[in-house]
Design a protein around this motif. Structure first.
Motif, short mmCIF file in Angstrom:
data_model
loop_
_atom_site.label_atom_id
_atom_site.label_comp_id
_atom_site.label_asym_id
_atom_site.label_seq_id
_atom_site.Cartn_x
_atom_site.Cartn_y
_atom_site.Cartn_z
N LEU A 135 -61.59 -5.79 -55.75
CA LEU A 135 -63.05 -5.74 -55.70
C LEU A 135 -63.67 -5.74 -57.09
O LEU A 135 -64.90 -5.68 -57.23
N ALA A 136 -62.83 -5.79 -58.12
CA ALA A 136 -63.32 -5.74 -59.50
C ALA A 136 -64.28 -6.89 -59.78
O ALA A 136 -64.04 -8.03 -59.39
N GLY A 137 -65.36 -6.58 -60.45
CA GLY A 137 -66.35 -7.60 -60.79
C GLY A 137 -67.38 -7.84 -59.71
O GLY A 137 -68.36 -8.57 -59.94
N ARG A 138 -67.18 -7.26 -58.53
CA ARG A 138 -68.13 -7.44 -57.44
C ARG A 138 -69.36 -6.56 -57.66
O ARG A 138 -69.26 -5.42 -58.10
N ALA A 139 -70.51 -7.06 -57.30
CA ALA A 139 -71.73 -6.27 -57.39
C ALA A 139 -71.93 -5.40 -56.16
O ALA A 139 -72.68 -4.43 -56.19
N ASP A 140 -71.26 -5.77 -55.08
CA ASP A 140 -71.38 -5.01 -53.84
C ASP A 140 -70.14 -5.26 -52.99
O ASP A 140 -69.43 -6.25 -53.17
N PHE A 141 -69.87 -4.36 -52.07
CA PHE A 141 -68.78 -4.55 -51.11
C PHE A 141 -68.95 -3.57 -49.95
O PHE A 141 -69.82 -2.69 -49.99
N PRO A 381 -68.22 5.44 -60.63
CA PRO A 381 -69.07 6.63 -60.64
C PRO A 381 -70.54 6.30 -60.38
O PRO A 381 -71.31 7.19 -60.02
N GLU A 382 -70.91 5.04 -60.54
CA GLU A 382 -72.31 4.64 -60.33
C GLU A 382 -72.57 4.14 -58.92
O GLU A 382 -73.66 3.67 -58.59
N LEU A 383 -71.60 4.23 -58.05
CA LEU A 383 -71.69 3.70 -56.69
C LEU A 383 -72.91 4.24 -55.96
O LEU A 383 -73.24 5.43 -56.07
N ARG A 384 -73.59 3.37 -55.21
CA ARG A 384 -74.73 3.82 -54.41
C ARG A 384 -74.83 2.99 -53.14
O ARG A 384 -74.26 1.89 -53.06
N LEU A 385 -75.53 3.52 -52.17
CA LEU A 385 -75.69 2.82 -50.90
C LEU A 385 -76.54 1.57 -51.07
O LEU A 385 -77.55 1.59 -51.78
N ALA A 386 -76.13 0.50 -50.40
CA ALA A 386 -76.93 -0.73 -50.42
C ALA A 386 -78.05 -0.67 -49.37
O ALA A 386 -79.05 -1.37 -49.50
N TRP A 387 -77.83 0.13 -48.33
CA TRP A 387 -78.84 0.30 -47.28
C TRP A 387 -79.26 1.76 -47.23
O TRP A 387 -78.50 2.65 -47.62
N ALA A 388 -80.44 2.00 -46.71
CA ALA A 388 -80.86 3.37 -46.45
C ALA A 388 -79.98 3.94 -45.34
O ALA A 388 -79.56 3.19 -44.45
N PRO A 389 -79.67 5.23 -45.36
CA PRO A 389 -78.79 5.82 -44.33
C PRO A 389 -79.24 5.51 -42.91
O PRO A 389 -78.40 5.27 -42.03
N GLU A 390 -80.55 5.49 -42.68
CA GLU A 390 -81.03 5.23 -41.31
C GLU A 390 -80.86 3.78 -40.89
O GLU A 390 -81.00 3.45 -39.70
N GLU A 391 -80.51 2.90 -41.81
CA GLU A 391 -80.28 1.49 -41.47
C GLU A 391 -78.83 1.20 -41.10
O GLU A 391 -78.52 0.11 -40.61
N VAL A 410 -72.40 -1.70 -56.65
CA VAL A 410 -71.56 -1.20 -57.74
C VAL A 410 -72.36 -1.12 -59.04
O VAL A 410 -72.18 -0.23 -59.84
N ARG A 411 -73.28 -2.04 -59.24
CA ARG A 411 -74.07 -2.02 -60.46
C ARG A 411 -75.44 -2.59 -60.17
O ARG A 411 -75.68 -3.20 -59.12
N GLU A 412 -76.34 -2.40 -61.11
CA GLU A 412 -77.72 -2.89 -60.95
C GLU A 412 -77.72 -4.43 -60.90
O GLU A 412 -76.95 -5.07 -61.59
#
Length: 412
Positions: A135-141, A381-391, A410-412
């Motif tokens: 998954l290296a280099g991916r912006a999302d997964f 360490p910068e990982l964040r959700l792509a969707w809101a939890p309710e979605e 994975v990144r901005e």
């Protein structure tokens, strides 16, 4: 059939799937033993209280063998959802009682040695890193489909002894089985048949040339334990089916918990050793297995004022037992420090069931959860959700709790 004591929640309701906490609270305000109607002809008793659940899970009065119930009930299970009918697939540890269960569990105990499970630590770490490398280099997964599930399949294949060249087949089968309710019955049955068929020549090969794996250990004890090939194939199939799915959802559920609760994530970043109690608290509050296999009383019995007839189906709602306020004060509060030690937590929650059917792979599952989550956040360490939890979409599944996918950035 109408039930005057029908539970205040619909176990298959989408809102309950997404957030079972309020439903569990409603259940705990009623009786710990009540009825639920899944569909015509299948009206199981539902066990939600911790104490009575622990008793039902461990008392030989309650059989796991579908032969203990009436044919109409078995038929109603057989035409139902894929996850409901796994108990009907072969003869394995989750569908037989003593003495057959004793014989099988003794054999599996000799195969699942402490040494073998300890030896998995290194491979699990390597598999996690290798999967993250893809998954290296991916912006999302998708954490579930592209990380947790392939990792869990690699681990269970390593344990069983599946050659590396064949593991992609198992990843394909595993992905289909995990999303069984999204498939037609023919696809599920075909995958199950193909996997069972794969094990026939594998058993023959290990008899001829044993290796240091679980299949070889099972085959070498074959004559001593008087297991036929059908039982051996069922044992290995059940190990794969139960092991990879629950581990994948444990990793995913824990990841979602950290991504949607900044304080808990920050605490883990400050002290990585907190991964152990954190995984235990995820198991209590958001364990991947909502309901273990069916139970059937072998004679009439009274539970908490309810009269259960012999052979009536019983479901133990493990998720509700973990939030029983009579056992766990302030049960919806996520508190990894709730117990004095990880061992104390393991002795109290029922996420891996209880009694003779307590999950034999619990130690491996815990280790997968710790390694899988720790490695994911160490790499991202910068990982964040792509969707809101309710979605997020939650699986329409009676037995397992998990999302259909967990998209992250994975990144901005």
């Amino acid at each position: 059939m109408a039930f005057e004591d029908a539970p205040p929640v619909d176990l298959l309701d989408s809102a309950f799937m997404a957030d079972p906490g309020p439903g569990y609270a409603d259940l705990h305000r009623t009786e710990p033993v009540t009825r639920v109607q899944l569909r015509p002809g299948l009206n199981p008793w539902l066990i939600t209280g911790y104490d009575v659940a622990k008793w039902v899970l461990s008392d030989p009065l309650f059989s796991v063998d579908p032969a203990s119930t009436e044919e109409p009930v078995r038929a109603a299970i057989a035409v139902g959802r894929a996850e409901e009918k796994t108990a009907l697939l072969g003869r394995h540890l989750l569908s037989v009682d003593p003495p057959d269960h004793t014989r099988m569990r003794r054999l599996m105990s000799r195969a699942l040695t402490a040494r073998r499970m300890l030896q998995l630590q290194g491979p699990v770490e390597a598999f996690a890193e290798a999967q993250l490398d893809t998954l290296a280099g991916r912006a999302d997964f998708d954490v579930l489909g592209e990380y947790a599930l392939p990792l869990a399949v690699e681990v269970i294949c390593e344990l069983i002894g599946i050659p590396a060249a064949d593991r992609q087949m198992f990843k394909d089968w595993g992905a289909l089985l995990v999303r069984a309710e999204l498939q037609d019955d023919a696809s599920f049955d075909r995958a199950a048949d193909e996997m069972a068929g794969y094990f026939v020549p594998l058993l023959a090969a290990r008899r001829k040339e044993p290796a240091d794996d679980l299949v070889s250990a099972l085959v070498s004890a074959h004559d001593e334990e008087h297991l036929d090939d059908y039982e051996l194939i069922s044992l290995v199939y059940q190990l794969f089916f139960a092991g990879h799915e629950s581990s994948a959802y444990l990793i995913t559920n824990a990841t979602l918990r950290l991504l949607s609760h900044p304080d808990e994530r920050a605490a883990l970043e400050r002290d990585p050793a907190q991964i152990e109690p954190l995984i235990e608290e995820v198991l209590r509050v958001d364990g991947p297995v909502k309901v273990p296999t069916w139970r059937f009383p072998v004679r009439d019995v009274e539970l908490c004022g309810r009269k259960l007839r012999a052979g009536e189906p019983v479901l133990v709602l493990l998720g509700a037992t973990g939030r029983d306020p009579r056992r766990f004060p302030d049960p919806d509060r996520f508190a990894p420090d709730r117990f004095e030690s990880t061992r104390a937590a393991a002795q109290q929650h029922l996420a891996f069931s209880h009694g003779i059917h307590h999950c034999m792979g619990a130690a491996v599952g815990r280790m997968e959860g710790r390694v899988g989550v720790a490695r994911l956040f160490a790499r991202h360490p910068e990982l964040r959700l792509a969707w809101a939890p309710e979605e997020l979409r939650w699986r329409d599944n009676l037995m397992m709790r998990g999302v259909c996918e967990l998209p992250v950035l994975v990144r901005e």
